[in-house]
Scaffold this active site. Structure first.
Site, PDB file in Angstrom:
ATOM      1  N   ARG A  18     -62.844  59.075   9.787  1.00  0.00           N
ATOM      2  CA  ARG A  18     -62.828  60.367  10.478  1.00  0.00           C
ATOM      3  C   ARG A  18     -62.006  61.450   9.783  1.00  0.00           C
ATOM      4  O   ARG A  18     -62.099  62.623  10.123  1.00  0.00           O
ATOM      5  CB  ARG A  18     -62.312  60.167  11.916  1.00  0.00           C
ATOM      6  CG  ARG A  18     -63.368  59.576  12.829  1.00  0.00           C
ATOM      7  CD  ARG A  18     -62.771  59.127  14.146  1.00  0.00           C
ATOM      8  NE  ARG A  18     -61.982  57.905  13.992  1.00  0.00           N
ATOM      9  CZ  ARG A  18     -61.272  57.348  14.969  1.00  0.00           C
ATOM     10  NH1 ARG A  18     -61.244  57.917  16.169  1.00  0.00           N
ATOM     11  NH2 ARG A  18     -60.588  56.244  14.755  1.00  0.00           N
ATOM     12  N   GLN A  76     -57.368  42.530   1.551  1.00  0.00           N
ATOM     13  CA  GLN A  76     -58.415  42.137   2.498  1.00  0.00           C
ATOM     14  C   GLN A  76     -59.728  42.729   1.997  1.00  0.00           C
ATOM     15  O   GLN A  76     -59.907  43.946   1.981  1.00  0.00           O
ATOM     16  CB  GLN A  76     -58.108  42.678   3.900  1.00  0.00           C
ATOM     17  CG  GLN A  76     -59.136  42.234   4.942  1.00  0.00           C
ATOM     18  CD  GLN A  76     -59.094  43.076   6.208  1.00  0.00           C
ATOM     19  OE1 GLN A  76     -58.520  44.163   6.227  1.00  0.00           O
ATOM     20  NE2 GLN A  76     -59.723  42.581   7.262  1.00  0.00           N
ATOM     21  N   GLY A 105     -50.661  51.054   9.472  1.00  0.00           N
ATOM     22  CA  GLY A 105     -50.036  51.895   8.463  1.00  0.00           C
ATOM     23  C   GLY A 105     -50.183  53.376   8.734  1.00  0.00           C
ATOM     24  O   GLY A 105     -49.613  54.199   8.022  1.00  0.00           O
ATOM     25  N   GLU A 158     -61.296  47.230  24.230  1.00  0.00           N
ATOM     26  CA  GLU A 158     -61.550  48.348  23.325  1.00  0.00           C
ATOM     27  C   GLU A 158     -62.294  49.462  24.042  1.00  0.00           C
ATOM     28  O   GLU A 158     -63.077  49.223  24.962  1.00  0.00           O
ATOM     29  CB  GLU A 158     -62.349  47.867  22.099  1.00  0.00           C
ATOM     30  CG  GLU A 158     -61.527  47.035  21.144  1.00  0.00           C
ATOM     31  CD  GLU A 158     -60.235  47.736  20.736  1.00  0.00           C
ATOM     32  OE1 GLU A 158     -60.307  48.815  20.134  1.00  0.00           O
ATOM     33  OE2 GLU A 158     -59.152  47.203  21.041  1.00  0.00           O
ATOM     34  N   ARG A 337     -39.157  78.446 -12.495  1.00  0.00           N
ATOM     35  CA  ARG A 337     -40.299  77.530 -12.553  1.00  0.00           C
ATOM     36  C   ARG A 337     -39.893  76.076 -12.628  1.00  0.00           C
ATOM     37  O   ARG A 337     -40.414  75.250 -11.888  1.00  0.00           O
ATOM     38  CB  ARG A 337     -41.197  77.895 -13.715  1.00  0.00           C
ATOM     39  CG  ARG A 337     -42.357  78.763 -13.280  1.00  0.00           C
ATOM     40  CD  ARG A 337     -42.989  79.455 -14.451  1.00  0.00           C
ATOM     41  NE  ARG A 337     -43.291  78.513 -15.498  1.00  0.00           N
ATOM     42  CZ  ARG A 337     -43.496  78.862 -16.767  1.00  0.00           C
ATOM     43  NH1 ARG A 337     -43.419  80.125 -17.121  1.00  0.00           N
ATOM     44  NH2 ARG A 337     -43.770  77.954 -17.662  1.00  0.00           N
TER      45      ARG A 337
HETATM   46  C1  UD1 Z   1     -57.023  49.778  17.020  1.00  0.00           C
HETATM   47  C2  UD1 Z   1     -57.011  48.797  18.195  1.00  0.00           C
HETATM   48  C3  UD1 Z   1     -56.976  49.582  19.507  1.00  0.00           C
HETATM   49  C4  UD1 Z   1     -55.790  50.519  19.519  1.00  0.00           C
HETATM   50  C5  UD1 Z   1     -55.793  51.415  18.280  1.00  0.00           C
HETATM   51  C6  UD1 Z   1     -54.520  52.211  18.216  1.00  0.00           C
HETATM   52  C7  UD1 Z   1     -58.304  46.848  17.425  1.00  0.00           C
HETATM   53  C8  UD1 Z   1     -59.588  46.141  17.495  1.00  0.00           C
HETATM   54  N1  UD1 Z   1     -58.195  47.983  18.141  1.00  0.00           N
HETATM   55  O1  UD1 Z   1     -58.235  50.507  17.110  1.00  0.00           O
HETATM   56  O2  UD1 Z   1     -56.900  48.688  20.604  1.00  0.00           O
HETATM   57  O3  UD1 Z   1     -55.791  51.297  20.699  1.00  0.00           O
HETATM   58  O4  UD1 Z   1     -55.892  50.630  17.091  1.00  0.00           O
HETATM   59  O5  UD1 Z   1     -54.592  53.122  17.169  1.00  0.00           O
HETATM   60  O6  UD1 Z   1     -57.390  46.401  16.753  1.00  0.00           O
HETATM   61  N2  UD1 Z   1     -57.358  47.564   9.547  1.00  0.00           N
HETATM   62  C9  UD1 Z   1     -57.310  46.636   8.531  1.00  0.00           C
HETATM   63  N3  UD1 Z   1     -58.417  45.870   8.278  1.00  0.00           N
HETATM   64  C10 UD1 Z   1     -59.568  45.993   8.994  1.00  0.00           C
HETATM   65  C11 UD1 Z   1     -59.604  46.956  10.024  1.00  0.00           C
HETATM   66  C12 UD1 Z   1     -58.478  47.711  10.294  1.00  0.00           C
HETATM   67  O7  UD1 Z   1     -56.301  46.493   7.849  1.00  0.00           O
HETATM   68  O8  UD1 Z   1     -60.511  45.259   8.705  1.00  0.00           O
HETATM   69  C13 UD1 Z   1     -56.170  48.387   9.800  1.00  0.00           C
HETATM   70  C14 UD1 Z   1     -56.437  49.859   9.657  1.00  0.00           C
HETATM   71  O9  UD1 Z   1     -56.197  50.286   8.333  1.00  0.00           O
HETATM   72  C15 UD1 Z   1     -55.471  50.478  10.641  1.00  0.00           C
HETATM   73  C16 UD1 Z   1     -55.304  49.412  11.707  1.00  0.00           C
HETATM   74  O10 UD1 Z   1     -55.768  48.210  11.144  1.00  0.00           O
HETATM   75  O11 UD1 Z   1     -54.220  50.741  10.062  1.00  0.00           O
HETATM   76  C17 UD1 Z   1     -56.099  49.735  12.960  1.00  0.00           C
HETATM   77  O12 UD1 Z   1     -57.461  49.851  12.586  1.00  0.00           O
HETATM   78  P1  UD1 Z   1     -58.389  51.001  13.155  1.00  0.00           P
HETATM   79  O13 UD1 Z   1     -59.734  50.869  12.574  1.00  0.00           O
HETATM   80  O14 UD1 Z   1     -57.692  52.296  13.026  1.00  0.00           O
HETATM   81  O15 UD1 Z   1     -58.456  50.564  14.670  1.00  0.00           O
HETATM   82  P2  UD1 Z   1     -58.786  51.442  15.921  1.00  0.00           P
HETATM   83  O16 UD1 Z   1     -60.231  51.534  16.075  1.00  0.00           O
HETATM   84  O17 UD1 Z   1     -58.007  52.683  15.879  1.00  0.00           O
HETATM   85 CA    CA Z   2     -56.546  53.803  14.448  1.00  0.00          CA
END
Ligand code: UD1
Ligand code: CA
Length: 500
Positions: A18, A76, A105, A158, A337
């Protein structure tokens, strides 16, 4: 704070679709640092057993930031969800720690104190998992905390899987947790990708633990701001503003004055001494160190600048990687500078540009100059419009100017060149040879005065106009006549020059 039995896992492999960016999400900056560096710094303050980051998208770029911070990297690939990411970290953790704090992160505002509190409650309550939750007015997009009637946590659902009734729940999952690892690993092994994204959700482990009769707690963050993530550019801007506000509040509490603080940007690592005044629109960036009793006026931007006590930067000056000693004065509209050293009480005025230059104690360059690759001793006066011609089209050459030198207005110093202590340079000189100490150098054309020349010329012009026939001619003719007059005047001028 010290958590020797606890490891930290930072999840940072996701894509961040996004943001619509070619840069890794966690490397976007807020408060002057990459998002993930804020997270690592908070984690380091906990003094955990280990800090492990799971990376995937832009793994190289993200690792390049994390490795110097001492973070252990796990790759990963492919990214199959937050539960899968945690599984990838398992080998790296080994049996080093009993507990893990897990956090994303991209949620850089979380404070070490909050993480420590969550870890403390987790340990004390003997729970299998403790979630950091938050109450949001607008919980859309987040996973929601489902509680039983007795208030205990049941599951995380979720956003995409919410029933209409559940949609109204405003307690959200921040994605920050503490886990007892021996209880978490068996659940992760049983995760299934039965959701719209076909991913393994770490959040599903909560319901599994509960079904096994384990207890799961949720600590509601006292300040919901702390769990803000950065999914969109608007989130990034909001998070940046929080960091800026925190930094300003911290500095004001330490004795720094600010006018219209909301307009002032200060990066995370900048320090500012007490009784320093920052005016509207000032930016203090990078690793700038500002002393006590300084004034930085409207619109000035300082990046990696050291400014000693009592120095003054007037409005709209731009200063990079430079050192300003005590009681120096700069600007308005000055541009330092890079690699400039201004020694005590040196002054630089308006429209002066400096690069890789030392200005000695009390030396002044007050107007319209360019000084580059120059070393200028103390007590010297650099006249308006002085230019160091430091570039010969191939390379940069040095200019060395001694102490108590007087450089006249509009001097060009053709480098490499040296001017000895106490020398004078006459205004308008083009200096191509070294000037010995205490000498006067004049390098310009001699002036010639022609007595009465201007008055005579005016009489001739007046006579030419009288001889002209009376009006009644076309515009074309009038243009011809005036061209003729110009030609005649040019001829006269040539005659006069020849006679000299
Ligand atoms: C996640 C949570 C949600 C929470 C939200 C808060 C899950 C399924 N959902 O959703 O309940 O409210 O965060 O912000 O966990 N990441 C990985 N590997 C992956 C996928 C994600 O390392 O395969 C990391 C992303 O880089 C990120 C974090 O995990 O830092 C969360 O992933 P993201 O895709 O942002 O999850 P949300 O849909 O926001
Ligand atoms: Ca997130």
């Amino acid at each position: 704070m010290a958590l020797p039995d606890c490891a930290i896992v930072i999840l940072a492999a996701g894509k961040g679709t996004r943001l619509k960016s070619s840069v890794a999400k966690v490397l976007h900056r807020a408060g002057g640092l990459p998002l993930i560096e804020h997270v690592v710094r908070a984690c380091q303050r906990l003094k955990p057993r280990a800090i492990v980051a799971v990376v995937g998208h832009h793994a190289e770029d993200v690792s390049a930031v994390l490795k110097p911070l001492g973070v252990q990297i796990v790759i990963q690939e492919p990214q199959r969800g937050t539960g899968h990411a945690m599984l990838m970290a398992r080998r790296a953790l080994g049996s080093r720690a009993k507990y893990a704090v897990v956090l994303p992160g991209d949620a850089p505002l979380v404070r070490a104190e909050t993480l420590a509190e969550m870890a403390r409650i987790h340990r004390q309550s003997l729970s299998a998992a403790t979630i950091l939750s938050a109450l949001l007015e607008r919980p859309e997009g987040y996973g929601r905390i489902l509680r039983r009637d007795d208030g205990t946590v049941e599951a995380i659902v979720e956003d995409s899987a919410l029933t209409d009734d559940q949609r109204a729940i405003n307690e959200i999952n921040s994605s920050i947790y503490a886990f007892t690892l021996a209880k978490l690993w068996p659940c992760l092994a049983r995760l299934r990708p039965d959701n719209i994204h076909r991913e393994l959700y770490l959040t599903d482990a909560i319901a599994m633990l509960r079904a096994q009769g384990e207890s799961v707690g949720a600590l509601v963050a006292a300040d919901a701001e702390e769990v803000l993530g950065c999914n969109t550019r608007a989130d990034l801007a909001a998070v940046d503003e929080v960091f800026r506000r925190r930094k300003r509040a911290e500095l004001m509490a330490a004795g720094v004055s600010m006018l219209m603080p909301g307009s002032i940007l200060i990066d995370a690592d900048v320090t500012v001494g007490p009784d320093t005044l920052l005016e509207p629109g000032v930016q203090l960036l990078g690793k700038s160190r500002i002393g006590a009793g300084c004034t930085i006026r409207t619109g000035s931007i300082l990046n990696d600048v050291t400014m000693e006590d009592g120095a003054l930067v007037r409005p709209y000056s731009v200063i990079n990687s430079s050192h300003l000693s005590a009681e120096t004065e700069i600007g308005p509209f000055a541009h330092l500078r890079t690699a400039v050293r201004m020694l005590d009480r040196a002054h630089v005025g308006n429209f002066v540009e400096l690069k890789n230059t030392v200005l000695g104690e009390g030396t002044k360059a007050m107007h319209l100059s360019y000084l580059g690759d120059a070393h200028i001793g103390g007590g010297t006066n650099v006249g308006a419009g002085t230019i160091t011609c430091n570039y010969d089209g191939m390379k940069k050459n040095p200019t060395t100017i001694g102490r108590r030198v007087f450089i006249g207005t509009d001097t060009a110093l053709v480098a490499p060149v040296k001017v000895g202590d106490g020398a004078y340079i006459a205004a308008g000189s083009v200096i191509t040879k070294n000037v010995p100490a205490d000498a006067l150098a004049i390098a310009r054309g001699h002036q010639v005065n022609k007595p009465g020349w201007a008055a005579k010329r005016r009489r001739q012009m007046a006579a030419a106009v009288k001889q002209k026939p009376a009006a009644k001619h076309s515009e074309a003719r009038s243009a011809r006549v005036s061209r003729g007059k110009v030609a005649a005047a040019a001829k006269r001028a040539r005659r006069i020059r020849k006679r000299r």
